[in-house]
Design a protein around this motif. Structure first.
Motif, PDB file in Angstrom:
ATOM      1  N   TYR A  88       0.835  -1.202   0.000  1.00  0.00           N
ATOM      2  CA  TYR A  88       0.000   0.000   0.000  1.00  0.00           C
ATOM      3  C   TYR A  88       0.869   1.251   0.000  1.00  0.00           C
ATOM      4  CZ  TYR A  88      -3.366   3.538   1.399  1.00  0.00           C
ATOM      5  OH  TYR A  88      -4.148   4.669   1.439  1.00  0.00           O
ATOM      6  N   ALA A  89       1.946   1.242   0.790  1.00  0.00           N
ATOM      7  CA  ALA A  89       2.816   2.420   0.876  1.00  0.00           C
ATOM      8  C   ALA A  89       3.449   2.744  -0.470  1.00  0.00           C
ATOM      9  CB  ALA A  89       3.896   2.202   1.930  1.00  0.00           C
ATOM     10  N   ALA A  90       3.936   1.723  -1.178  1.00  0.00           N
ATOM     11  CA  ALA A  90       4.538   1.951  -2.492  1.00  0.00           C
ATOM     12  C   ALA A  90       3.489   2.414  -3.494  1.00  0.00           C
ATOM     13  CB  ALA A  90       5.230   0.686  -2.978  1.00  0.00           C
ATOM     14  N   GLY A  91       2.294   1.846  -3.415  1.00  0.00           N
ATOM     15  CA  GLY A  91       1.210   2.278  -4.294  1.00  0.00           C
ATOM     16  C   GLY A  91       0.799   3.705  -4.023  1.00  0.00           C
ATOM     17  N   LYS A  92       0.779   4.091  -2.756  1.00  0.00           N
ATOM     18  CA  LYS A  92       0.423   5.468  -2.390  1.00  0.00           C
ATOM     19  C   LYS A  92       1.456   6.445  -2.944  1.00  0.00           C
ATOM     20  CE  LYS A  92      -0.755   8.229   1.720  1.00  0.00           C
ATOM     21  NZ  LYS A  92       0.373   9.191   1.731  1.00  0.00           N
ATOM     22  N   ASP A  93       2.729   6.090  -2.846  1.00  0.00           N
ATOM     23  CA  ASP A  93       3.780   6.940  -3.420  1.00  0.00           C
ATOM     24  C   ASP A  93       3.575   7.092  -4.927  1.00  0.00           C
ATOM     25  OD1 ASP A  93       4.960   7.287  -0.972  1.00  0.00           O
ATOM     26  OD2 ASP A  93       6.640   5.923  -1.346  1.00  0.00           O
ATOM     27  N   LEU A  94       3.224   5.980  -5.585  1.00  0.00           N
ATOM     28  CA  LEU A  94       3.001   6.021  -7.024  1.00  0.00           C
ATOM     29  C   LEU A  94       1.829   6.937  -7.359  1.00  0.00           C
ATOM     30  CD1 LEU A  94       3.609   4.925  -9.884  1.00  0.00           C
ATOM     31  CD2 LEU A  94       2.054   3.021  -9.369  1.00  0.00           C
ATOM     32  N   ARG A  95       0.752   6.833  -6.611  1.00  0.00           N
ATOM     33  CA  ARG A  95      -0.411   7.671  -6.905  1.00  0.00           C
ATOM     34  C   ARG A  95      -0.083   9.146  -6.692  1.00  0.00           C
ATOM     35  NH1 ARG A  95      -6.812   6.731  -5.417  1.00  0.00           N
ATOM     36  NH2 ARG A  95      -7.532   8.462  -6.732  1.00  0.00           N
ATOM     37  N   GLU A  96       0.667   9.455  -5.650  1.00  0.00           N
ATOM     38  CA  GLU A  96       1.053  10.846  -5.408  1.00  0.00           C
ATOM     39  C   GLU A  96       1.953  11.368  -6.526  1.00  0.00           C
ATOM     40  OE1 GLU A  96       2.764  10.753  -1.532  1.00  0.00           O
ATOM     41  OE2 GLU A  96       0.810  10.671  -0.509  1.00  0.00           O
ATOM     42  N   THR A  97       2.824  10.504  -7.024  1.00  0.00           N
ATOM     43  CA  THR A  97       3.688  10.886  -8.140  1.00  0.00           C
ATOM     44  C   THR A  97       2.866  11.175  -9.385  1.00  0.00           C
ATOM     45  OG1 THR A  97       5.551   9.600  -7.286  1.00  0.00           O
ATOM     46  CG2 THR A  97       5.576  10.112  -9.635  1.00  0.00           C
ATOM     47  N   ILE A  98       1.888  10.343  -9.657  1.00  0.00           N
ATOM     48  CA  ILE A  98       1.029  10.552 -10.826  1.00  0.00           C
ATOM     49  C   ILE A  98       0.285  11.880 -10.709  1.00  0.00           C
ATOM     50  CG2 ILE A  98      -1.022   9.676 -12.029  1.00  0.00           C
ATOM     51  CD1 ILE A  98       0.022   6.845 -11.331  1.00  0.00           C
ATOM     52  N   GLY A  99      -0.088  12.246  -9.481  1.00  0.00           N
ATOM     53  CA  GLY A  99      -0.746  13.524  -9.274  1.00  0.00           C
ATOM     54  C   GLY A  99       0.123  14.714  -9.639  1.00  0.00           C
ATOM     55  N   LYS A 100       1.436  14.527  -9.618  1.00  0.00           N
ATOM     56  CA  LYS A 100       2.358  15.594 -10.030  1.00  0.00           C
ATOM     57  C   LYS A 100       2.569  15.611 -11.540  1.00  0.00           C
ATOM     58  CE  LYS A 100       4.816  15.203  -5.627  1.00  0.00           C
ATOM     59  NZ  LYS A 100       6.058  14.759  -4.958  1.00  0.00           N
ATOM     60  N   ILE A 101       2.251  14.501 -12.186  1.00  0.00           N
ATOM     61  CA  ILE A 101       2.410  14.390 -13.633  1.00  0.00           C
ATOM     62  C   ILE A 101       1.223  14.983 -14.367  1.00  0.00           C
ATOM     63  CG2 ILE A 101       2.523  12.744 -15.559  1.00  0.00           C
ATOM     64  CD1 ILE A 101       3.975  10.836 -13.659  1.00  0.00           C
ATOM     65  N   THR A 102       0.013  14.687 -13.867  1.00  0.00           N
ATOM     66  CA  THR A 102      -1.188  15.051 -14.604  1.00  0.00           C
ATOM     67  C   THR A 102      -2.339  15.387 -13.668  1.00  0.00           C
ATOM     68  OG1 THR A 102      -2.790  14.277 -16.258  1.00  0.00           O
ATOM     69  CG2 THR A 102      -1.897  12.623 -14.742  1.00  0.00           C
ATOM     70  N   ASP A 103      -3.231  16.250 -14.162  1.00  0.00           N
ATOM     71  CA  ASP A 103      -4.466  16.526 -13.434  1.00  0.00           C
ATOM     72  C   ASP A 103      -5.635  15.737 -14.012  1.00  0.00           C
ATOM     73  OD1 ASP A 103      -4.766  17.797 -15.844  1.00  0.00           O
ATOM     74  OD2 ASP A 103      -5.204  19.779 -15.012  1.00  0.00           O
ATOM     75  N   LYS A 104      -5.356  14.877 -14.990  1.00  0.00           N
ATOM     76  CA  LYS A 104      -6.406  14.026 -15.558  1.00  0.00           C
ATOM     77  C   LYS A 104      -6.774  12.936 -14.552  1.00  0.00           C
ATOM     78  CE  LYS A 104      -6.508  15.991 -19.647  1.00  0.00           C
ATOM     79  NZ  LYS A 104      -5.590  17.111 -19.363  1.00  0.00           N
ATOM     80  N   PRO A 105      -8.051  12.606 -14.440  1.00  0.00           N
ATOM     81  CA  PRO A 105      -8.451  11.569 -13.485  1.00  0.00           C
ATOM     82  C   PRO A 105      -7.951  10.189 -13.908  1.00  0.00           C
ATOM     83  CG  PRO A 105     -10.300  12.159 -14.898  1.00  0.00           C
ATOM     84  CD  PRO A 105      -9.204  13.142 -15.207  1.00  0.00           C
TER      85      PRO A 105
END
Length: 322
Positions: A88-105
Motif C-alpha cells: 500500500y505504501a509503495a502504491g500510495k507513493d506512485l499515486r502521489e507521483t502521478i498527481g504531479k504528472i497530470t491533473d487528468k483523473p
C-alpha cells in the motif's frame, strides 16, 4: 552528372495515423521536464507515457515491495496505471507521483498478472470512478493465493508499509481483447494463454506504438516461471509478431527495442527446457536437475540464485509429464 536524390520511404497509413494522433495529443498532454520527472521517480519514454523502474531486489522493508515497473499513461480525458507495486505504501507513493504528472483523473488500473509486486499497491488507488482491469483468470488466481500473498507481503515489507494493503480483484475482465479509450489514445489489452502465469495480460498503446508486456518480458532480472515453460516458449513467437516502436518490461529498464528485447528470455527458457528434458530422459531426479540444469545462464541474470532453482523445479514438474 545530375545528383540522384536519396530514396525516402513513403510513410505507411499506420505511420500517418499515428503521427496525426500524436499531433492532436501533444498540445493537450501535461508536460513536466525530464529533470523533474526523474526527481519524482519516473521517466517519460514517449508522449504521455511515464515509467517508474522497480529495483532488482527481493521484497524487503527498505524497498517496501517497489521491485517491478509501474506505468502511467495519460490521454486527453483520463489516465491509466499499469501495475501498482508491492505494498500500500509503495502504491500510495506512485499515486502521489502521478498527481504531479497530470491533473487528468485516473480511470483504469490495469494489472498485468497476479504476482504481489504488481498488485499489492492496488488499494492505494481504490476510489469511486476507478476500474481495476485484468485477465479473466486473475480473480481466481488472486483468490486462491490471497492469504499467503498477504501474509508474505506483511512479513517482508513490515507493518508501516503493509498497513492498508489488501487484495483488490479486477472489476473489468479481459476475455480476449479489450480497448480502453483515454481520450485521443486507445489502449488495446490482450489476454494471453498460460506462460509466465495463467493470467498474463499485454497492453499496446496505438498512439506511440508502445508495447507493455508485464512479466512476459524480463531484462537483467532473471525471468520467473509460475505458469508453463512450454506455453511461454510457444507464446514468444506470437509476441514477436507484434509491431511496436518500443517495449516496456515488467522488470528491467524503462524502455527496450522490440522484438530484440525478448531474445534473452527466449534463450534462457530454451536452455532451461533443453537441460531439464535431457535430465528427465537420463533418469535424473528433480534434486539433480535443480543443482545443474541451466547453469550456463549463471552470470547473465540478476537474482539468479534466488529464482533459478524454483524455475528448474517448475520446469521439471511440467516437462516430466510430456
Amino acid at each position: 552528372m545530375p545528383q540522384i536524390p536519396p530514396f525516402e520511404a513513403k510513410p505507411s497509413r499506420k505511420d500517418f495515423l499515428r503521427g496525426a494522433t500524436l499531433a492532436a495529443l501533444l498540445p493537450l498532454l501535461p508536460r513536466i521536464s525530464h529533470a523533474e520527472a526523474e526527481r519524482i521517480g519516473v521517466i517519460e519514454i514517449a508522449p504521455g507515457i511515464f515509467v517508474h523502474v522497480g529495483k532488482y531486489e527481493l521484497v524487503n522493508s527498505e524497498n517496501r515491495g517497489d521491485i517491478s515497473n509501474a506505468i502511467c499513461i495519460v490521454g486527453t480525458s483520463a489516465a491509466a496505471v499499469i501495475d501498482t507495486s508491492g505494498s500500500y505504501a509503495a502504491g500510495k507513493d506512485l499515486r502521489e507521483t502521478i498527481g504531479k504528472i497530470t491533473d487528468k483523473p485516473i480511470r483504469y488500473v490495469i494489472n498485468t498478472h497476479m504476482h504481489p509486486d504488481h498488485v499489492m499497491g492496488n488499494a492505494a488507488f481504490k476510489s469511486p470512478g476507478i476500474e481495476f482491469v485484468g485477465h479473466h483468470k486473475l480473480p481466481a488466481a488472486l483468490y486462491a493465493r490471497k492469504e499467503s500473498y498477504l501474509a508474505n507481503a506483511h512479513a517482508r515489507v513490515g507493518d508501516a508499509a503493509f498497513a492498508g494493503t489488501e487484495i483488490i480483484p479486477p472489476t473489468l475482465l479481459v476475455n480476449d481483447s479489450l480497448d480502453l479509450d483515454l481520450g485521443g489514445r486507445t489502449l488495446t489489452l490482450k489476454a494471453r494463454p498460460t506462460a509466465h502465469t495463467d493470467n498474463d495480460l499485454t497492453i499496446f498503446d496505438s498512439a506511440t506504438g508502445t508495447f507493455f508486456l508485464g512479466d512476459l518480458l524480463f531484462s537483467d532480472h532473471i525471468p520467473t516461471l509460475d505458469g508453463s515453460i512450454v506455453g511461454w516458449l510457444n507464446l514468444i513467437p506470437e509476441l514477436k509478431q507484434e509491431t511496436a516502436e518500443r517495449a516496456v518490461p515488467g522488470h528491467g529498464p524503462k524502455t527496450m527495442a522490440w522484438p530484440d528485447a525478448i531474445a534473452p528470455v527466449e534463450r534462457y527458457l530454451n536452455v532451461l527446457a533443453g537441460d531439464v528434458r535431457r535430465m528427465i530422459k537420463d533418469g535424473k531426479t528433480i534434486e539433480e536437475a535443480v543443482a545443474t540444469a541451466g547453469q550456463s545462464e549463471r552470470g547473465k541474470w540478476a537474482l539468479f540464485d534466488e529464482h533459478h532453482p524454483r524455475n528448474v523445479t517448475a520446469a521439471f514438474t511440467e516437462l516430466e509429464w510430456e
